[in-house]
Design an enzyme around this catalytic site. Structure first.
Site, mmCIF file in Angstrom:
data_model
loop_
_atom_site.group_PDB
_atom_site.id
_atom_site.type_symbol
_atom_site.label_atom_id
_atom_site.label_comp_id
_atom_site.label_asym_id
_atom_site.label_seq_id
_atom_site.Cartn_x
_atom_site.Cartn_y
_atom_site.Cartn_z
ATOM 1 N N GLU A 1 -45.457 -1.751 12.186
ATOM 2 C CA GLU A 1 -46.727 -1.374 11.292
ATOM 3 C C GLU A 1 -46.188 -1.920 9.976
ATOM 4 O O GLU A 1 -46.909 -1.058 9.393
ATOM 5 C CB GLU A 1 -46.599 0.223 11.551
ATOM 6 C CG GLU A 1 -45.414 0.823 11.257
ATOM 7 C CD GLU A 1 -45.513 2.421 11.306
ATOM 8 O OE1 GLU A 1 -45.402 2.796 12.298
ATOM 9 O OE2 GLU A 1 -45.673 3.031 10.206
ATOM 10 N N CYS B 1 -44.931 3.485 15.657
ATOM 11 C CA CYS B 1 -43.568 3.350 16.239
ATOM 12 C C CYS B 1 -43.492 2.761 17.673
ATOM 13 O O CYS B 1 -42.382 2.438 18.217
ATOM 14 C CB CYS B 1 -42.735 4.562 16.112
ATOM 15 S SG CYS B 1 -42.704 5.114 14.484
ATOM 16 N N HIS C 1 -37.043 7.790 20.923
ATOM 17 C CA HIS C 1 -37.444 7.471 19.719
ATOM 18 C C HIS C 1 -36.981 8.141 18.603
ATOM 19 O O HIS C 1 -36.818 9.431 19.019
ATOM 20 C CB HIS C 1 -39.184 7.134 19.779
ATOM 21 C CG HIS C 1 -39.656 7.209 17.977
ATOM 22 N ND1 HIS C 1 -38.898 6.105 17.593
ATOM 23 C CD2 HIS C 1 -40.222 7.727 17.400
ATOM 24 C CE1 HIS C 1 -39.522 6.452 16.385
ATOM 25 N NE2 HIS C 1 -40.527 7.281 16.262
HETATM 26 N N1 COA Z 1 -28.360 23.604 6.590
HETATM 27 C C1 COA Z 1 -28.576 23.120 7.774
HETATM 28 N N2 COA Z 1 -29.742 23.045 8.338
HETATM 29 C C2 COA Z 1 -30.873 22.978 7.503
HETATM 30 C C3 COA Z 1 -30.562 23.561 6.284
HETATM 31 C C4 COA Z 1 -29.238 23.708 5.909
HETATM 32 N N3 COA Z 1 -29.283 23.990 4.407
HETATM 33 N N4 COA Z 1 -32.046 23.545 5.783
HETATM 34 C C5 COA Z 1 -32.993 23.249 6.555
HETATM 35 N N5 COA Z 1 -32.252 22.790 7.570
HETATM 36 C C6 COA Z 1 -32.906 22.410 9.158
HETATM 37 C C7 COA Z 1 -34.097 23.140 9.518
HETATM 38 O O1 COA Z 1 -33.873 24.540 9.912
HETATM 39 C C8 COA Z 1 -34.784 22.106 10.267
HETATM 40 O O2 COA Z 1 -34.267 22.285 11.808
HETATM 41 P P1 COA Z 1 -34.905 22.594 12.935
HETATM 42 O O3 COA Z 1 -36.003 21.529 12.930
HETATM 43 O O4 COA Z 1 -34.252 22.436 14.141
HETATM 44 O O5 COA Z 1 -35.516 24.037 12.725
HETATM 45 C C9 COA Z 1 -34.366 21.003 9.746
HETATM 46 O O6 COA Z 1 -33.085 21.068 8.758
HETATM 47 C C10 COA Z 1 -35.235 19.994 8.808
HETATM 48 O O7 COA Z 1 -35.731 21.113 8.121
HETATM 49 P P2 COA Z 1 -37.346 21.341 7.658
HETATM 50 O O8 COA Z 1 -37.700 22.687 6.592
HETATM 51 O O9 COA Z 1 -38.226 21.536 8.704
HETATM 52 O O10 COA Z 1 -37.554 20.036 7.122
HETATM 53 P P3 COA Z 1 -38.814 19.452 6.156
HETATM 54 O O11 COA Z 1 -40.092 20.465 5.933
HETATM 55 O O12 COA Z 1 -38.467 18.967 5.083
HETATM 56 O O13 COA Z 1 -39.380 18.385 7.101
HETATM 57 C C11 COA Z 1 -39.565 16.467 8.821
HETATM 58 C C12 COA Z 1 -38.844 17.682 8.085
HETATM 59 C C13 COA Z 1 -38.926 15.945 9.756
HETATM 60 C C14 COA Z 1 -41.089 17.203 9.077
HETATM 61 C C15 COA Z 1 -39.904 15.475 7.601
HETATM 62 O O14 COA Z 1 -38.559 15.110 7.271
HETATM 63 C C16 COA Z 1 -40.878 14.661 7.925
HETATM 64 O O15 COA Z 1 -42.109 14.584 7.811
HETATM 65 N N6 COA Z 1 -40.435 13.258 8.414
HETATM 66 C C17 COA Z 1 -41.370 12.118 8.750
HETATM 67 C C18 COA Z 1 -42.054 12.161 10.042
HETATM 68 C C19 COA Z 1 -41.310 12.431 11.224
HETATM 69 O O16 COA Z 1 -40.462 11.674 11.269
HETATM 70 N N7 COA Z 1 -41.957 12.802 12.360
HETATM 71 C C20 COA Z 1 -41.044 12.922 13.691
HETATM 72 C C21 COA Z 1 -42.002 12.732 14.835
HETATM 73 S S1 COA Z 1 -42.677 11.216 14.868
#
Ligand code: COA
Length: 436
Positions: A85, A117, A244
Site C-alpha cells: 500500500e 495489509c 497479521h
Molecule cells: N504499562 C503496561 N501496559 C500499558 C501501559 C503501561 N504503562 N499503558 C498502556 N498500556 C497498555 C494498554 O492497557 C493497552 O493494552 P490492551 O490493548 O491490552 O488494553 C495497550 O497498552 C495500548 O494502550 P492504548 O491506550 O490502547 O494505546 P493507544 O490508545 O495509544 O492505541 C493502538 C493503541 C494500537 C490503537 C494505536 O497504536 C494505533 O492506532 N495503531 C495503528 C493502528 C493499528 O495498528 N491497528 C491494529 C488493527 S489493524
C-alpha cells in the site's frame, strides 16, 4: 491416478532498512511510559527508512537476496507481483521496478496489488493458483511496505518498514518452506478503520475501531474456512497460529479472541496456548515494527528460522487482515527446506539511531519524494539498490555494493537539516531471539 498439484512457498527472504530506533527512546521522547510500548504493544525496535530507501529498494532487495540462492530459476519466473500500500506512483507499479532491478525475463506478467495489509495475501493466493497450472514456472510474490503514521500520534510507535520476497511454485519433487492449502476462508466489508487519502503521506487510522474490525474479520474468515473444511478439521490440529501483526500484542489479542470463540474462556489456558502456538513467531516483528502487508510473512520467516529443526510436517494457520477491509484465513504444512536467510543477523547488523535522527531520516526520505532532483552522494545500505532521486518526474535507482557490518552510515542531507550526527555503534550481536 493423477495427483492434484499443490502450491507452495518454496523459499523466502527479507529486506529491512539500515536504521532503527528503540521504543524505549521513542517513549521517553514522547513522554510515554516505555512499558506502554513494551508490555502494552509488544514493540521494542522500529525500522526507519532513510533517504535512498523506499518500498522499491526494499522489495527489490528482498527479491535479490532470494534469487541469489536460486539463479537457475530466474529465467523460469513468469509472474512477479508486489503486494503493497506504499506504492511510489499512481500508475506505474512497484513490481515493474523490481522486474528491472533483479533482471527478470521479459515474458513475465508484472503487476502490483493494493489492499492495505492484505495485498500480499491476495498476491500469494493468486500466485499459488497460477503455479498449480504451470509445472515448470515460478512466481515471485513480494510483500513490501513502509508504515507511516503522523508523528506524536498513537499510531507512531506502530510504524516500520521492510519486505518479504517469496518464491512460489508447485510442491512436487523439491524441498519447500510451506505447502499451502487450496481452501481459504474470507471476509470482506467496507469500513473506514485505516486509510491513506492520495493527498497524504501518512495513514489515517481509527485505532481502537481497527482492532475491533480485525477481531470481527478473524472470526468471520475462520468460520468460513472451517465451514468449507467440515467438522473433521480443527484449530486444535494446528501446531502454530500466525496472525497479521500490526503490533505484536495484536496477535495475542487475536489468538485469545479466537480461542474464546471456540469455548476456551479461562485466561490462563488461553495465554498458555498463545505461548505455545503464537509467541514464537513474533520475535522479528518486535524488532522491525509494522510492515503492513509483509507483517504476516515476517512472522512466518521468524517462526521458520526459529523452528527450523522441527519444521517438517508442522501444521500452520495464517490469518491476514487488510483494513478497509478484506481478510483471509488459510492453513499450510511445513516442508523440508531449511531457511538460509539469517534474519536475526540481518536485524543485528542494523544501526540504532536516536529519536532526532529517526525524525531527520524520515523527513529527508519524504523530501526526496517531493523534489525533482538527483542526490549523487553515496548512500550505503543493507539492500543492493538505492533510490537516488527524481529527474523529469522519472525515478532513478542504482545498484550498490551491500555494505553489511559497517558500523556507521553517513547520510547525505541538504544543508541545514541537522541530519549529520554521530550514530550509535552497531548493536552488539545478541545470541538469543527477542522473546520479551
Ligand atoms: N504499562 C503496561 N501496559 C500499558 C501501559 C503501561 N504503562 N499503558 C498502556 N498500556 C497498555 C494498554 O492497557 C493497552 O493494552 P490492551 O490493548 O491490552 O488494553 C495497550 O497498552 C495500548 O494502550 P492504548 O491506550 O490502547 O494505546 P493507544 O490508545 O495509544 O492505541 C493502538 C493503541 C494500537 C490503537 C494505536 O497504536 C494505533 O492506532 N495503531 C495503528 C493502528 C493499528 O495498528 N491497528 C491494529 C488493527 S489493524
Amino acid at each position: 491416478m493423477l495427483t492434484k498439484p499443490e502450491g507452495a512457498i518454496l523459499d523466502l527472504d527479507i529486506a529491512v532498512p539500515r536504521h532503527y530506533v528503540t521504543h524505549e527512546n521513542l517513549a521517553i521522547a514522547r513522554g510515554v511510559e516505555p512499558e506502554k510500548y513494551h508490555a502494552g504493544l509488544g514493540c521494542w525496535e522500529m525500522s526507519v527508512c532513510g533517504p535512498g530507501e523506499d518500498v522499491v529498494t526494499l522489495a527489490a532487495g528482498a527479491a535479490w537476496r532470494l534469487l541469489q540462492r536460486h539463479p537457475h530459476l530466474r529465467e523460469k519466473i513468469g509472474l512477479c507481483v508486489v503486494g503493497t500500500e506504499s506504492g511510489v506512483d499512481g500508475a506505474k507499479p512497484t513490481a515493474i521496478y523490481v522486474h528491472q532491478l533483479v533482471n527478470l525475463p521479459s515474458t513475465c506478467r508484472v503487476f502490483e496489488i493494493k489492499h492495505a495489509c492484505y495485498g500480499a495475501t491476495a498476491a500469494l493466493q493468486m500466485a499459488q493458483a497460477w503455479a498449480c497450472m504451470r509445472p515448470d514456472r515460478y512466481a515471485l510474490v513480494i510483500a513490501a511496505d513502509v508504515a507511516r503514521y503522523k508523528r506524536y500520534s498513537s499510531g507512531e510507535p506502530t510504524q516500520g518498514a521492510g519486505a518479504v520476497a517469496m518464491l512460489v511454485g508447485q510442491a512436487q519433487d523439491q524441498p519447500v518452506c510451506l505447502t499451502l492449502s487450496d481452501v481459504s476462508g474470507t471476509h470482506a466489508e467496507e469500513v473506514y478503520d485505516f486509510w491513506r487519502p492520495n493527498y497524504q503521506a501518512a495513514a489515517l487510522v481509527k485505532g481502537k475501531f481497527s482492532v475491533e474490525c480485525y477481531l470481527k474479520s478473524l472470526l468471520a474468515a475462520h468460520d468460513d474456512f472451517y465451514r468449507q473444511m467440515g467438522k473433521s478439521a480443527s484449530l486444535d490440529a494446528m501446531d502454530y497460529a500466525l496472525y497479521h501483526v500490526p503490533f505484536p500484542h495484536m496477535a495475542r489479542k487475536a489468538h485469545v479472541h479466537l480461542l474464546s470463540h471456540k469455548g476456551i474462556v479461562q485466561e490462563e489456558e488461553a495465554l498458555a496456548d498463545y505461548q505455545r502456538r503464537v509467541k514464537l513467531s513474533l520475535w522479528a516483528n518486535r524488532r522491525v515494527g509494522n510492515i503492513y502487508s509483509a507483517s504476516l510473512y515476517l512472522a512466518l520467516a521468524g517462526l521458520w528460522e526459529r523452528e527450523a529443526d522441527t519444521w517438517s510436517k508442522k501444521q500452520v494457520s495464517l490469518f491476514s487482515y487488510g483494513s478497509g477491509s478484506c481478510s483471509e484465513y488459510f492453513t499450510a504444512c511445513g516442508g523440508t527446506r531449511r531457511p538460509a536467510f539469517h534474519l536475526k543477523t540481518l536485524l543485528d547488523q542494523r544501526v540504532e539511531v536516536d529519536v532526532a535522527t529517526y525524525e531527520a531520516l524520515s523527513d529527508h526520505a519524504l523530501l526526496m519524494e517531493q523534489n525533482d532532483s538527483i542526490h549523487s552522494e553515496t548512500i550505503r545500505g543493507m539492500v543492493p539498490f538505492v533510490f537516488v532521486g527524481i529527474r523529469d518526474h522519472e525515478r532513478t535507482y542504482e545498484q550498490q555494493t551491500v555494505a553489511e557490518k559497517e558500523p556507521v552510515t553517513v547520510v547525505a542531507a541538504p544543508a541545514g537539516m541537522g541530519i549529520h550526527r554521530e550514530l550509535a555503534p552497531l548493536a552488539a550481536l545478541g545470541s538469543s531471539f527477542c522473546d520479551r
